[in-house]
Design an enzyme around this catalytic site. Structure first.
Site, PDB file in Angstrom:
ATOM      1  N   GLY A 193      -4.832  37.076  63.855  1.00 32.76           N
ATOM      2  CA  GLY A 193      -5.596  37.328  64.386  1.00 32.76           C
ATOM      3  C   GLY A 193      -7.268  36.148  63.619  1.00 32.76           C
ATOM      4  O   GLY A 193      -7.640  35.926  64.686  1.00 32.76           O
ATOM      5  N   TYR A 236       0.808  32.928  71.135  1.00 30.12           N
ATOM      6  CA  TYR A 236       1.342  34.493  71.589  1.00 30.12           C
ATOM      7  C   TYR A 236      -0.003  35.010  72.141  1.00 30.12           C
ATOM      8  O   TYR A 236      -0.899  35.509  71.690  1.00 30.12           O
ATOM      9  CB  TYR A 236       1.700  35.144  71.009  1.00 30.12           C
ATOM     10  CG  TYR A 236       2.687  34.210  69.442  1.00 30.12           C
ATOM     11  CD1 TYR A 236       4.181  34.856  70.008  1.00 30.12           C
ATOM     12  CD2 TYR A 236       2.050  33.812  68.420  1.00 30.12           C
ATOM     13  CE1 TYR A 236       5.091  33.940  69.247  1.00 30.12           C
ATOM     14  CE2 TYR A 236       3.777  32.903  67.673  1.00 30.12           C
ATOM     15  CZ  TYR A 236       4.862  33.496  68.260  1.00 30.12           C
ATOM     16  OH  TYR A 236       6.394  33.178  67.380  1.00 30.12           O
ATOM     17  N   HIS A 278      16.419  30.672  66.997  1.00 33.71           N
ATOM     18  CA  HIS A 278      15.228  31.243  66.370  1.00 33.71           C
ATOM     19  C   HIS A 278      15.303  33.061  67.189  1.00 33.71           C
ATOM     20  O   HIS A 278      15.244  32.692  68.238  1.00 33.71           O
ATOM     21  CB  HIS A 278      14.182  30.504  65.576  1.00 33.71           C
ATOM     22  CG  HIS A 278      13.188  29.934  66.891  1.00 33.71           C
ATOM     23  ND1 HIS A 278      13.332  29.327  67.920  1.00 33.71           N
ATOM     24  CD2 HIS A 278      12.239  30.744  67.441  1.00 33.71           C
ATOM     25  CE1 HIS A 278      13.134  28.678  68.606  1.00 33.71           C
ATOM     26  NE2 HIS A 278      12.151  30.177  68.690  1.00 33.71           N
ATOM     27  N   GLU A 283       1.742  36.879  56.639  1.00 36.50           N
ATOM     28  CA  GLU A 283       1.784  35.637  55.763  1.00 36.50           C
ATOM     29  C   GLU A 283       0.360  35.505  56.128  1.00 36.50           C
ATOM     30  O   GLU A 283      -0.029  34.263  55.121  1.00 36.50           O
ATOM     31  CB  GLU A 283       2.782  34.973  55.402  1.00 36.50           C
ATOM     32  CG  GLU A 283       3.861  36.113  54.762  1.00 36.50           C
ATOM     33  CD  GLU A 283       5.473  35.636  54.777  1.00 36.50           C
ATOM     34  OE1 GLU A 283       5.867  34.848  54.367  1.00 36.50           O
ATOM     35  OE2 GLU A 283       5.376  34.035  56.183  1.00 36.50           O
ATOM     36  N   TYR A 284       0.014  34.321  57.479  1.00 36.69           N
ATOM     37  CA  TYR A 284      -1.042  34.001  58.267  1.00 36.69           C
ATOM     38  C   TYR A 284      -2.348  34.587  58.486  1.00 36.69           C
ATOM     39  O   TYR A 284      -2.926  33.828  59.079  1.00 36.69           O
ATOM     40  CB  TYR A 284      -0.321  32.793  59.347  1.00 36.69           C
ATOM     41  CG  TYR A 284       1.215  32.170  58.671  1.00 36.69           C
ATOM     42  CD1 TYR A 284       1.542  31.645  57.413  1.00 36.69           C
ATOM     43  CD2 TYR A 284       2.215  32.030  59.855  1.00 36.69           C
ATOM     44  CE1 TYR A 284       2.098  31.403  57.172  1.00 36.69           C
ATOM     45  CE2 TYR A 284       3.334  30.694  59.196  1.00 36.69           C
ATOM     46  CZ  TYR A 284       3.659  31.304  58.043  1.00 36.69           C
ATOM     47  OH  TYR A 284       4.416  30.204  57.402  1.00 36.69           O
ATOM     48  N   LEU A 285      -2.420  36.109  58.829  1.00 36.90           N
ATOM     49  CA  LEU A 285      -3.276  37.156  59.493  1.00 36.90           C
ATOM     50  C   LEU A 285      -3.572  35.527  60.430  1.00 36.90           C
ATOM     51  O   LEU A 285      -4.422  35.132  61.028  1.00 36.90           O
ATOM     52  CB  LEU A 285      -4.432  36.645  58.443  1.00 36.90           C
ATOM     53  CG  LEU A 285      -4.690  37.302  57.394  1.00 36.90           C
ATOM     54  CD1 LEU A 285      -5.224  37.417  56.749  1.00 36.90           C
ATOM     55  CD2 LEU A 285      -4.449  38.484  57.234  1.00 36.90           C
ATOM     56  N   ASN A 318       2.747  25.875  66.275  1.00 38.47           N
ATOM     57  CA  ASN A 318       2.977  25.443  67.222  1.00 38.47           C
ATOM     58  C   ASN A 318       3.184  26.302  68.166  1.00 38.47           C
ATOM     59  O   ASN A 318       3.363  25.683  69.773  1.00 38.47           O
ATOM     60  CB  ASN A 318       4.736  24.765  66.751  1.00 38.47           C
ATOM     61  CG  ASN A 318       5.588  25.603  66.658  1.00 38.47           C
ATOM     62  OD1 ASN A 318       4.877  26.663  65.090  1.00 38.47           O
ATOM     63  ND2 ASN A 318       6.714  25.972  67.062  1.00 38.47           N
ATOM     64  N   TYR A 319       3.281  27.406  68.072  1.00 40.24           N
ATOM     65  CA  TYR A 319       3.217  28.586  68.459  1.00 40.24           C
ATOM     66  C   TYR A 319       2.415  29.367  69.487  1.00 40.24           C
ATOM     67  O   TYR A 319       1.234  29.689  68.120  1.00 40.24           O
ATOM     68  CB  TYR A 319       4.395  29.913  68.829  1.00 40.24           C
ATOM     69  CG  TYR A 319       5.809  28.950  69.161  1.00 40.24           C
ATOM     70  CD1 TYR A 319       6.251  29.704  70.394  1.00 40.24           C
ATOM     71  CD2 TYR A 319       6.329  29.134  67.977  1.00 40.24           C
ATOM     72  CE1 TYR A 319       7.905  29.369  70.571  1.00 40.24           C
ATOM     73  CE2 TYR A 319       8.524  28.855  68.496  1.00 40.24           C
ATOM     74  CZ  TYR A 319       8.258  28.994  69.865  1.00 40.24           C
ATOM     75  OH  TYR A 319       9.731  28.884  70.423  1.00 40.24           O
ATOM     76  N   HIS A 374      11.410  35.400  68.000  1.00 36.52           N
ATOM     77  CA  HIS A 374      10.937  36.428  68.385  1.00 36.52           C
ATOM     78  C   HIS A 374      10.514  37.667  67.709  1.00 36.52           C
ATOM     79  O   HIS A 374      10.541  38.409  68.863  1.00 36.52           O
ATOM     80  CB  HIS A 374       9.511  35.665  68.683  1.00 36.52           C
ATOM     81  CG  HIS A 374       9.509  34.205  68.355  1.00 36.52           C
ATOM     82  ND1 HIS A 374       8.691  33.345  67.974  1.00 36.52           N
ATOM     83  CD2 HIS A 374      10.337  33.214  69.547  1.00 36.52           C
ATOM     84  CE1 HIS A 374       9.102  31.906  68.839  1.00 36.52           C
ATOM     85  NE2 HIS A 374       9.882  32.000  68.998  1.00 36.52           N
ATOM     86  N   ASP A 422       3.855  35.512  60.877  1.00 31.27           N
ATOM     87  CA  ASP A 422       2.499  35.508  61.495  1.00 31.27           C
ATOM     88  C   ASP A 422       1.496  35.894  60.768  1.00 31.27           C
ATOM     89  O   ASP A 422       0.584  35.722  61.160  1.00 31.27           O
ATOM     90  CB  ASP A 422       3.195  34.754  62.688  1.00 31.27           C
ATOM     91  CG  ASP A 422       3.602  33.786  63.298  1.00 31.27           C
ATOM     92  OD1 ASP A 422       3.927  33.297  62.120  1.00 31.27           O
ATOM     93  OD2 ASP A 422       4.380  33.421  64.329  1.00 31.27           O
TER      94      ASP A 422
END
Length: 636
Positions: free
Chosen positions: A305, A384, A431, A301-303, A381-382, A433, A298
Site C-alpha cells: 500500500g 499491480y 514464477h 514483507e513490503y507493505l 519491477n512489477y 503471483h 509483497d
C-alpha cells in the site's frame, strides 16, 4: 470523536499517534515506524454502531529500532491520547516487522563497501558504481547465523547510464546476504560467471522503441450529466449498491459494508461485511544456489500500500473520474498524502440482456454497466492494479492486472531449465503471483454456510435411458478442516455461500456463488519453506469462523517467519461453519512462464474471481434498467 469507526486515517491522527508515542518515551533517534494502520473495531462493535456514537479511534504501530533491531507492536488511542499496549516482538518466534524503504536504500551502501562483493564484480569486469543493488526479503531457511538477525538478500543489476533500466542487465550467479542492523554483508555467494546481457530494455526511450504509431484515433468517454454515483465521507452510492471505502498501508484498498437495495423487497441487503486482498506471494522456480530463496510477500514483507501510485486521468482511468486521496505515515511517523490514490468511474460493459421474441414481436435490449473502484501499486519491477467491479445485476467481481518489467537472469549458451528466454542472453525465471482475497461474508445477514457445487454426469440407466442427463452435487463444508479446498475446472466447481435462515420466494436459501478461475495454486513442493510460509496459497478456498484477530492469511509478521501461521493454524481447530459468521478466503492468481512478448515491458495479465447472486433475488433485478437513449440506440 464523531468520525465513523471505519473512516480512513487522517494526517492529524498520524501526528497524534507520533506525539503520544514520543511522550510515552517509545521513540528515539533510531526508531522507525515500520507500519502504521487502523486498528479496526471489533465486528460486534461495528454492527452495534449508530451515527453519532462516540468512537475510540485506535492505530496499530510497529516500531523498529534500527540501531539495535529491537521492535515493538503497539496500539495507540488517538481519541484518549494513550498507548494501550507496547509489546516487544521476538524475531525468532514471531518474525520481523516489514522491511523499511530506508533499509532497502541502505543496502546499496552496504554492498558497495564490501570487499567480497567488489571482488565478485571485478571478476565480471564491473565496478560497484555501475551496479544497482536489488535487495529482496530473505525468507526463512534455518540458517543458524541468521537466527534473530534482520536479513535481506541482494542481487546486482548493471546500469549503463542514469536512464538505463538495469533489469536488462542482471549480474547473474551472484548474491549477497546482508545484515540490516549491523550494516554488513554476512555472505557473498559467487556461484556462476555468466555474460551480462547487453541489449537495452528502455521501453520509454524513443531511440529504442522507434517512432510511435500515428494510426490510433482518440476515444472520448463522456457523461455530460455527470456520473451516476456519489461519494460522501467515504460512503459510495451507485444504483442499488452502497459501500464504504477503506485503505491501509498493508492491504491497500478495502471495501466495507457492501449492500444492495432490493427494490422488490424495499430494503438494503448485506452481501459482504469486508473485502480485501489480504496477502500475496510471488514464488520463483529457479532452484539454483543463488536463487532458491527467491520469493516474497509483497504485502506482509513490503507493505505494498505504501507504493500506491497517484493515478492520472486519461492514462490510468478514462471517463468521468472521482479520485480519493489517502494518507499514510512515513517511516519517521509523519503523514504523507498520496493524491488520486483510488480511482472510481463507470464503464459500459456491453449487453446486459436482450431478446427478440418470435411470438410477440418484442425486441428489447438493455446495456450492462459497472462501477469500477481501483488502485495501482508498484513493488520493485512489477506493477499491480486491483479493480473491484460492481454490476447492475448484483454481481461483484475482483480483478488484478499485473504488468511492469520482468525480474531477469542471464541466459547462458546451455539455457536455463527453469526460466524463459526473453531476449538475446536474457532470461526470466518461471514464477507465480498468488493473491488471497479475504471476504467476510454477510449474505443477507451474518449466519452463512458454504456448499461446494460440482457438475456431475449421470450414467445411462433406468432413469436416464438415453444418457443425456447431468446434474449438480452439493457438498456442505461444515467445519474448517473440511473447507480447505481446491478448484476443479473439469467439474465446473464453484462455492455457494448461503444464508440458511433467509429464503427467497421459492423457499430456497438466498445465496451468492464464488466463481473461481481455477488456475494453479502454489506449485512448490509441500515440504518446501515457501509452502510452510505461504500455506494459504496451497488451496483455492479456505473458510474460517470469523475472529477479529484473524486478518492475514499467512500470519501477522511474515518477514523471516518460519511458517505455519495464519490459515493452517486457525483451521486446525476445525470450528463449525454451518450457519455461522464466516470468512471466505480465496486464492487466485497467475503462473507466469515469461515469453519474448513480455520484454521489455509486460502487457497486462489478468486474474480474478466473481461473486454472483444465486437465488439471492426473487427475479431479475435489472427489469427497471431503461433502454439506451435515442442518441445512442435506435428504439422503435
Amino acid at each position: 470523536m464523531k468520525a465513523h469507526p471505519l473512516a480512513m486515517i487522517t494526517a492529524d491522527e498520524i501526528r497524534a499517534a507520533r506525539r503520544i508515542l514520543s511522550t510515552a518515551g517509545h521513540l528515539g533517534e533510531h526508531v522507525r515506524f515500520a507500519y502504521l494502520g487502523p486498528e479496526e473495531p471489533a465486528k460486534a462493535d461495528l454492527l452495534a454502531y449508530s451515527p453519532g456514537d462516540l468512537v475510540d479511534r485506535r492505530l496499530r504501530v510497529l516500531l523498529l529500532d534500527r540501531a539495535t533491531g529491537q521492535s515493538h507492536d503497539t496500539i495507540v488511542s488517538v481519541t484518549r491520547g494513550v498507548v494501550d499496549s507496547f509489546e516487544p516482538i521476538d524475531p525468532v518466534s514471531a518474525g520481523q516487522p516489514p522491511i523499511l524503504v530506508e533499509e532497502f536504500e541502505a543496502v546499496q551502501r552496504i554492498v558497495d563497501a564490501d570487499e567480497a562483493w567488489g571482488k565478485a564484480l571485478a571478476r565480471r569486469g564491473l565496478t560497484p558504481e555501475t551496479v544497482r543493488a536489488c535487495p529482496l526479503s530473505a525468507g526463512h531457511y534455518d540458517h543458524p547465523e541468521e537466527s534473530g538477525r534482520r536479513i535481506v538478500r541482494s542481487f546486482g543489476f548493471h546500469q549503463d547510464h542514469e536512464h538505463d533500466h538495469p533489469w536488462a542487465h542482471p549480474v547473474d550467479g551472484l548474491v549477497a546476504y546482508v545484515d540490516l542492523i549491523a550494516g554488513t554483508v554476512l555472505r557473498v555467494i559467487d556461484e556462476e560467471l555468466t555474460e551480462i546481457p547487453r541489449e537495452a530494455g528502455n521501453f520509454d526511450d524513443p531511440a529504442y522503441t522507434g517512432p510511435h504509431r500515428t494510426s490510433l484515433r482518440p476515444i472520448e468517454i463522456t457523461q455530460p450529466e455527470g456520473p451516476s454515483f456519489t461519494v460522501e465521507d467515504g460512503v459510495v452510492h451507485w444504483e442499488n449498491w452502497t459501500l464504504r471505502l477503506g485503505f491501509n498501508v498493508r492491504e491497500g484498498l478495502t471495501l466495507h459494508q457492501i449492500s444492495f437495495r432490493d427494490r422488490d423487497q424495499g430494503r438494503d441487503r448485506m452481501i459482504v461485511h469486508r473485502a480485501s486482498i489480504a496477502e500475496m506471494v510471488v514464488p520463483y522456480a529457479d532452484p539454483s544456489p543463488v536463487r532458491f530463496w527467491q520469493n516474497y510477500f509483497d504485502q506482509g514483507e513490503y507493505l505494498f500500500g505504501r507504493f500506491t501510485s497517484s493515478l492520472e486521468q486519461g492514462c490510468d482511468c478514462l471517463g468521468e473520474i472521482h479520485y480519493t486521496d489517502v494518507v499514510m505515515a512515513d517511516e519517521s511517523g509523519e503523514p504523507q498524502t498520496i493524491a488520486n490514490a483510488i480511482c472510481m468511474h463507470e464503464e459500459d460493459y456491453g449487453v446486459l440482456w436482450k431478446h427478440s421474441d418470435l411470438f410477440t414481436g418484442s425486441n428489447e435490449t438493455r446495456r450492462q454497466r459497472r462501477l469500477v473502484i481501483s488502485f495501482f501499486t508498484t513493488v520493485g519491477n512489477y506493477d499491480y492494479g486491483f479493480y473491484w467491479y460492481l454490476y447492475l445485476d448484483g454481481t461483484l467481481a475482483c480483478e488484478c492486472k499485473a504488468t511492469g518489467m520482468l525480474f531477469t537472469s542471464a541466459y547462458p549458451a546451455g539455457g536455463r531449465e527453469y526460466a524463459g528466454h526473453v531476449a538475446p542472453g536474457l532470461a526470466a525465471p518461471f514464477h507465480q503471483h498468488l493473491f488471497s482475497a479475504r471476504l467476510d461474508m454477510a449474505v443477507d445477514g451474518h449466519t452463512n454456510a458454504v456448499d461446494e457445487v460440482d457438475v456431475v454426469s449421470v450414467p445411462i440407466g433406468e432413469d436416464n435411458p438415453y444418457g443425456n442427463a447431468f446434474t449438480r452435487r452439493f457438498t456442505r463444508l461444515a467445519t474448517e478442516d473440511q473447507a480447505a479446498r481446491m478448484a476443479d475446472p473439469v467439474a465446473g466447481r464453484t462455492w455457494r455461500i448461503s444464508n440458511p435462515q433467509v429464503t427467497n420466494r421459492l423457499g430456497q436459501p438466498v445465496a451468492y456463488t464464488l466463481v473461481p478461475e481455477g488456475r494453479p495454486a502454489l506449485l512448490a513442493d509441500p515440504a518446501s519453506s515457501i509452502a510452510a510460509r505461504a500455506a494459504f496459497a496451497t488451496r483455492h478456498l479456505w473458510v474460517t469462523r470469523h475472529a477479529d484477530d484473524e486478518r492475514y492469511p499467512a500470519g501477522e509478521l511474515i518477514n523471516q517467519h518460519r511458517g505455519g501461521a495464519g490459515l493452517p493454524a486457525w483451521t486446525a481447530a476445525g470450528r463449525d461453519l454451518d450457519g455461522e459468521d464466516i470468512v471466505v478466503w480465496h486464492t487466485f492468481g497467475l503462473t507466469h512462464f515469461p515469453r519474448p512478448e513480455d520484454w521489455p515491458i509486460m502487457p497486462v495479465e489478468h486474474a480474478g474471481f466473481t461473486l454472483r447472486p444465486v437465488g439471492f433475488f426473487d427475479r431479475t433485478p435489472t427489469l427497471d434498467v431503461p433502454s439506451s437513449s435515442a442518441a445512442h440506440c435506435h428504439d422503435e
